[in-house]
Design a protein around this motif. Sequence first.
Motif, PDB file in Angstrom:
ATOM      1  N   PRO A  78      -7.479  47.299 -25.302  1.00  0.00           N
ATOM      2  CA  PRO A  78      -6.004  47.301 -25.260  1.00  0.00           C
ATOM      3  C   PRO A  78      -5.401  46.733 -23.984  1.00  0.00           C
ATOM      4  N   ALA A  79      -6.224  46.207 -23.063  1.00  0.00           N
ATOM      5  CA  ALA A  79      -5.685  45.651 -21.819  1.00  0.00           C
ATOM      6  C   ALA A  79      -4.903  44.371 -22.104  1.00  0.00           C
ATOM      7  N   LYS A  80      -3.825  44.159 -21.322  1.00  0.00           N
ATOM      8  CA  LYS A  80      -3.010  42.945 -21.455  1.00  0.00           C
ATOM      9  C   LYS A  80      -3.341  42.016 -20.291  1.00  0.00           C
ATOM     10  N   ILE A  81      -3.750  40.794 -20.606  1.00  0.00           N
ATOM     11  CA  ILE A  81      -4.210  39.840 -19.601  1.00  0.00           C
ATOM     12  C   ILE A  81      -3.048  38.994 -19.095  1.00  0.00           C
ATOM     13  N   SER A  82      -3.008  38.806 -17.776  1.00  0.00           N
ATOM     14  CA  SER A  82      -1.967  37.943 -17.176  1.00  0.00           C
ATOM     15  C   SER A  82      -2.372  36.476 -17.277  1.00  0.00           C
ATOM     16  N   SER A  83      -3.638  36.175 -16.907  1.00  0.00           N
ATOM     17  CA  SER A  83      -4.146  34.804 -16.993  1.00  0.00           C
ATOM     18  C   SER A  83      -5.661  34.840 -16.937  1.00  0.00           C
ATOM     19  N   MET A  84      -6.281  33.676 -17.176  1.00  0.00           N
ATOM     20  CA  MET A  84      -7.745  33.622 -17.132  1.00  0.00           C
ATOM     21  C   MET A  84      -8.214  32.209 -16.807  1.00  0.00           C
ATOM     22  N   GLN A  85      -9.412  32.110 -16.257  1.00  0.00           N
ATOM     23  CA  GLN A  85     -10.049  30.821 -15.972  1.00  0.00           C
ATOM     24  C   GLN A  85     -11.423  30.841 -16.635  1.00  0.00           C
ATOM     25  N   ILE A  86     -11.669  29.868 -17.509  1.00  0.00           N
ATOM     26  CA  ILE A  86     -12.909  29.845 -18.287  1.00  0.00           C
ATOM     27  C   ILE A  86     -13.829  28.737 -17.783  1.00  0.00           C
ATOM     28  N   ASP A  87     -15.069  29.104 -17.497  1.00  0.00           N
ATOM     29  CA  ASP A  87     -16.113  28.132 -17.139  1.00  0.00           C
ATOM     30  C   ASP A  87     -17.101  28.097 -18.307  1.00  0.00           C
ATOM     31  N   ARG A  88     -16.904  27.130 -19.211  1.00  0.00           N
ATOM     32  CA  ARG A  88     -17.703  27.085 -20.432  1.00  0.00           C
ATOM     33  C   ARG A  88     -19.176  26.789 -20.156  1.00  0.00           C
TER      34      ARG A  88
END
Length: 414
Positions: A294-304
């Motif tokens: 249920p956490a709300k994310i502000s932003s994210m950075q993905i390293d595929r």
Amino acid sequence: MTSGLLIESFADFARSKNIDRPTMIAILEDVFRTMIRKKFGTDENFDVIINAESGDLEMWRTREIVDDNSEDIWDYDKIPLAEARKIQDDFEVGEQVAEEVKLEDFGRRVVQTARQTLIQKIKDLEKELLYQKYKDQVGDLITAEVYQLLKHEIILVDPENNELSLPRTEQIPKDRYRKGETIKAVVGRVEMINGSPKIILSRTSPVFLERLFEIEVPEIYDGLISIRKIVREPGERAKVAVESYDDRIDPVGACVGMKGSRIHGIVRELGNENIDVINYTENLELLISRALSPAKISSMQIDREAKRVSVFLKPDQVSLAIGKGGQNIKLAGRLVDMEIDVFRDNEGQEDDEDVDLSEFTDEIDEWMIDELRRVGLDTAKSVLALNRDELVRRTDLEEDTIDEILSILRREFE
């Protein structure tokens, strides 16, 4: 023992074990041919005729008549003229002699051995059939009765009285059973141990949860909704990613049911395991966001390439994202097949009660704090939200070091 009694007793035993007639005849013939080979050296010129229903047995030895002075008289399929005429006095060279061999000719001991061999072959066949039956059912849901409670496993019996094993490692920690109780499980694997099949059941497998959903949610059973992936901490928490092939059907709503009616039965079966049902999407960023609910994310950075994602959340959302004992973030990472690192978004509201790790430099070495920050842990409470095993797994710190850090941080809040 006469051939009739031998075959009749064997046939009754075979039928009691549900062995079909062609298989039964093949076993009988194989045993009798083995007896023939031991006595005569070969069975190539023998015909074995069996009637399992009447108990009749006929064994015929066929040989060609040759001249008494022929070099071939020692061949297994040849008989000297003089010997042939003892059977019938008008035989001539070149004719075939068919001579019946009686069971009694083999001797009482050989016949007893044959009987024991027949029974053993049936038992071996029964084991092989049981192995193949359950080998084909791996992943299937079955119901069995508790027969015996042992320290490391529970022995169950199926409707045919076959023994099944539910090891302690395949049981949900909260499970408690009594003799005679019926339980559900999936066939996990089937092994041959010392010639006997061992059928191992599982209640901790993701497949078990999938089968329960198929029972409770008709849309899954009918193929309108697909379960894309299941990850579990058995008895504690699970995440299920589902996808609908019909735009009119909400996959999450269909799985949960009206007021939770469908999922409640599954939760009870799993010892109140919390189940998060997630709407699957090919959009990785959205899937990660849903997985950390249920956490709300502000932003994210993905390293595929590194299969790693850095997630930034407001301070009050960090503990929700990590979950009790780190379960939420661990399951979310397994669901999306990536390592998830959580970072506090400092633009948001600060937790007055939390303490930044930089405040502990007089007690904790800076390189240790840097290692914790590397995996997204920059406050005391974010570290304490994870259990010891999770910290060992996620960082390069020694167990003793982690124990020392946890002790220092806990003292801060005492």
